[in-house]
Write a protein that holds these residues in place. Structure first.
Motif, PDB file in Angstrom:
ATOM      1  N   PRO A 139       0.815  -1.198   0.000  1.00 48.03           N
ATOM      2  CA  PRO A 139       0.000   0.000   0.000  1.00 48.03           C
ATOM      3  C   PRO A 139       0.855   1.257   0.000  1.00 48.03           C
ATOM      4  CG  PRO A 139      -0.787  -1.579   1.626  1.00 48.03           C
ATOM      5  CD  PRO A 139       0.519  -2.076   1.139  1.00 48.03           C
ATOM      6  N   ARG A 152      -0.111   4.012   1.215  1.00 53.25           N
ATOM      7  CA  ARG A 152      -0.408   4.718   2.454  1.00 53.25           C
ATOM      8  C   ARG A 152      -0.375   3.702   3.592  1.00 53.25           C
ATOM      9  NH1 ARG A 152      -3.732   6.023  -1.584  1.00 53.25           N
ATOM     10  NH2 ARG A 152      -3.799   8.182  -2.296  1.00 53.25           N
ATOM     11  N   GLU A 212      -3.487   2.118   5.265  1.00 54.74           N
ATOM     12  CA  GLU A 212      -4.349   1.149   4.595  1.00 54.74           C
ATOM     13  C   GLU A 212      -4.156  -0.274   5.121  1.00 54.74           C
ATOM     14  OE1 GLU A 212      -4.557   3.411   0.252  1.00 54.74           O
ATOM     15  OE2 GLU A 212      -3.254   1.666   0.530  1.00 54.74           O
ATOM     16  N   PHE A 221      -7.239  -3.184   5.773  1.00 59.50           N
ATOM     17  CA  PHE A 221      -7.110  -4.331   4.867  1.00 59.50           C
ATOM     18  C   PHE A 221      -7.029  -5.639   5.647  1.00 59.50           C
ATOM     19  CE2 PHE A 221      -4.542  -7.443   2.616  1.00 59.50           C
ATOM     20  CZ  PHE A 221      -5.163  -7.496   1.380  1.00 59.50           C
ATOM     21  N   SER A 242     -13.999   0.151   7.966  1.00 56.71           N
ATOM     22  CA  SER A 242     -12.803   0.095   7.121  1.00 56.71           C
ATOM     23  C   SER A 242     -13.037   0.766   5.776  1.00 56.71           C
ATOM     24  CB  SER A 242     -12.365  -1.361   6.921  1.00 56.71           C
ATOM     25  OG  SER A 242     -13.392  -2.118   6.305  1.00 56.71           O
ATOM     26  N   LEU A 270     -10.860   3.905   4.400  1.00 61.39           N
ATOM     27  CA  LEU A 270     -10.098   3.855   3.155  1.00 61.39           C
ATOM     28  C   LEU A 270     -10.488   4.987   2.214  1.00 61.39           C
ATOM     29  CD1 LEU A 270     -10.085  -0.009   2.584  1.00 61.39           C
ATOM     30  CD2 LEU A 270      -8.075   1.434   2.972  1.00 61.39           C
ATOM     31  N   GLY A 273      -7.759   7.746   0.926  1.00 62.23           N
ATOM     32  CA  GLY A 273      -7.477   7.899  -0.497  1.00 62.23           C
ATOM     33  C   GLY A 273      -7.858   9.249  -1.057  1.00 62.23           C
ATOM     34  N   ALA A 322      -9.450   2.704  -3.258  1.00 57.62           N
ATOM     35  CA  ALA A 322      -9.952   2.328  -1.943  1.00 57.62           C
ATOM     36  C   ALA A 322     -10.990   1.213  -2.057  1.00 57.62           C
ATOM     37  CB  ALA A 322     -10.556   3.552  -1.246  1.00 57.62           C
ATOM     38  N   ILE A 344      -9.152  -2.107  -2.869  1.00 59.00           N
ATOM     39  CA  ILE A 344      -8.456  -2.676  -1.708  1.00 59.00           C
ATOM     40  C   ILE A 344      -9.440  -3.332  -0.754  1.00 59.00           C
ATOM     41  CG2 ILE A 344      -7.169  -2.044   0.384  1.00 59.00           C
ATOM     42  CD1 ILE A 344      -5.743   0.079  -1.304  1.00 59.00           C
ATOM     43  N   TRP A 345     -10.534  -2.638  -0.476  1.00 58.55           N
ATOM     44  CA  TRP A 345     -11.544  -3.152   0.449  1.00 58.55           C
ATOM     45  C   TRP A 345     -12.168  -4.444  -0.078  1.00 58.55           C
ATOM     46  CZ3 TRP A 345     -16.903  -3.885   0.465  1.00 58.55           C
ATOM     47  CH2 TRP A 345     -17.525  -3.962   1.719  1.00 58.55           C
ATOM     48  N   SER A 351      -6.520   1.649  14.254  1.00 55.29           N
ATOM     49  CA  SER A 351      -6.288   2.618  13.183  1.00 55.29           C
ATOM     50  C   SER A 351      -5.594   3.869  13.719  1.00 55.29           C
ATOM     51  CB  SER A 351      -7.623   3.007  12.547  1.00 55.29           C
ATOM     52  OG  SER A 351      -7.450   4.111  11.712  1.00 55.29           O
TER      53      SER A 351
END
Length: 382
Positions: free
Chosen positions: A202, A204, A207, A211, A314, A318, A322, A330, A333-334, A378
């Protein structure tokens, strides 16, 4: 069409999502059962879901690139056609090869639907409405799971497999709605190609937490959905599948409420993973007790609630990480975490169940959740 969370475009997206996930929900626990009737063992049954999800994830990796070049609604519509049109073909053979071939086509469609659909959630509403919009989108995903996930197994017992496979064509009705969905010019998706959009590392650091939380919870629920129909009675399996779907629905609704009313957005993933781990531990005990139905259902419900909390929280996190240019990334990824986990739960837990039993398989899912829990905290929103 009027924009925003109460606009016609967003509502039409929700209706199409219900239809798409209706076909998905009906078949998800039934296809492994169909393969079992065709002679596949636990690993073969798990592979049917694993192939579906592997193809889904591969497609999801390329979908942000497609969204840069095609309108979101057409990507969504094509995905629904690929999900629905092949579904009745399952009835032609229960042999593993043909089942996997049909699952491959449906996986391509599902990959397109999941990324394009959740990206549109962010595109159709303002950032301030993302938590509530994601919660409503979660209801559109969760209601079919709540009703049709257990119904598929029950319908098989009464009407047979063919009726369920025909019902799996529901996404075609969603595809028919796409010409009516008017979307303004969407923002470009970050990245110039599939690899850039969802690279293995990632871009960032924030993330990684959402994830992994999604991946672990999806692995747990994917294992339950795949193997509860194989290991339990039809009645117990139906109730347990209903419980885990209802739990997910309630968890997503609760996460949206807590994010809006209490400002807890970005802080619900660790509690969600912990609740899911407790649910999987209950499944282990249920198996050791010979399949205690009440504990089996309670554990499935807890896995669902924990996963629901993680799903909503989540996705919103994300989107925030993003920014507007990264909504497609985003979403990918999710969804990759969601569907890779579902496939991992089917294949990896099936591989454990073959030689060691389903108690050991559910214990492996519990351990995975516990390992991920410390990473689910987070940095965003503290």
């Amino acid at each position: 069409m009027r924009a925003g969370i109460d606009g016609a475009a967003f509502r039409l997206l929700l209706v199409a999502t219900v239809l798409a996930f209706g076909g998905y929900s009906l078949l998800l626990p039934v296809v492994p059962l169909w393969a079992t009737r065709g002679g596949a063992g636990p690993l073969g049954a798990g592979i049917t879901t694993g192939v579906l999800m592997a193809v889904t994830v591969a497609t999801q990796s390329a979908t942000p690139w497609l969204l840069r070049r095609l309108r979101h609604r057409w990507v969504l519509g094509v995905g629904m056609v690929l999900m629905g049109a092949p579904s009745p073909l399952f009835a032609l053979s229960a042999a593993l090869g043909p089942v996997l071939a049909v699952s491959t086509l449906r996986g391509i469609g599902f990959g397109l639907v999941t990324v394009a659909g959740s990206a549109l959630v962010a595109e159709l509403v303002a950032p301030a409405e993302h938590a509530r919009a994601a919660s409503r989108f979660g209801l559109a995903v969760g209601l079919p799971l709540l009703v049709l996930l257990p119904a598929g197994v029950a319908v098989v017992e009464v009407f047979g497999f063919t009726a369920v496979f025909v019902g799996g064509a529901l996404p075609l009705l969603g595809a028919a709605l796409m010409p009516l969905l008017r979307v303004g010019r969407v923002r470009p998706v970050a990245g110039s190609g599939p690899a850039e959009a969802v690279g293995a590392t990632p871009r960032r650091r924030g993330e990684a937490g959402p994830f992994l939380a999604m991946l672990a919870c999806s692995t747990a629920q994917g294992g339950l959905i795949t193997f509860v129909p194989v290991t339990g009675t039809a009645t117990a399996a139906t109730i347990a599948l209903f419980a885990t779907a209802a739990g997910s629905l309630g968890g997503r609704w609760l996460a949206g409420r807590l994010a809006d009313a209490r400002g807890l957005g970005g802080r619900l993933q660790l509690p969600g993973v912990a609740v899911a781990a407790a649910g999987m531990a209950a499944e282990v005990v249920a198996v050791l007790l010979g399949g205690a139905p009440l504990l089996l259902v309670a554990g499935a419900a807890a896995v669902g609630v924990g996963f629901g909390l993680v799903q909503n929280d989540s996705l919103v996190q994300l989107f925030a990480l993003g920014g507007p240019a990264g909504y497609g990334r985003a979403s990918a990824i999710w969804n990759i975490a969601y569907d890779a986990g579902t496939g991992l739960g089917a294949v990896a837990l099936g591989a454990v169940a073959g030689p060691f039993g389903f108690g050991a398989a559910f214990a492996a899912g519990t351990v995975f959740l516990l390992l991920v829990a410390p990473l689910a905290r987070s940095r965003h929103g503290r």
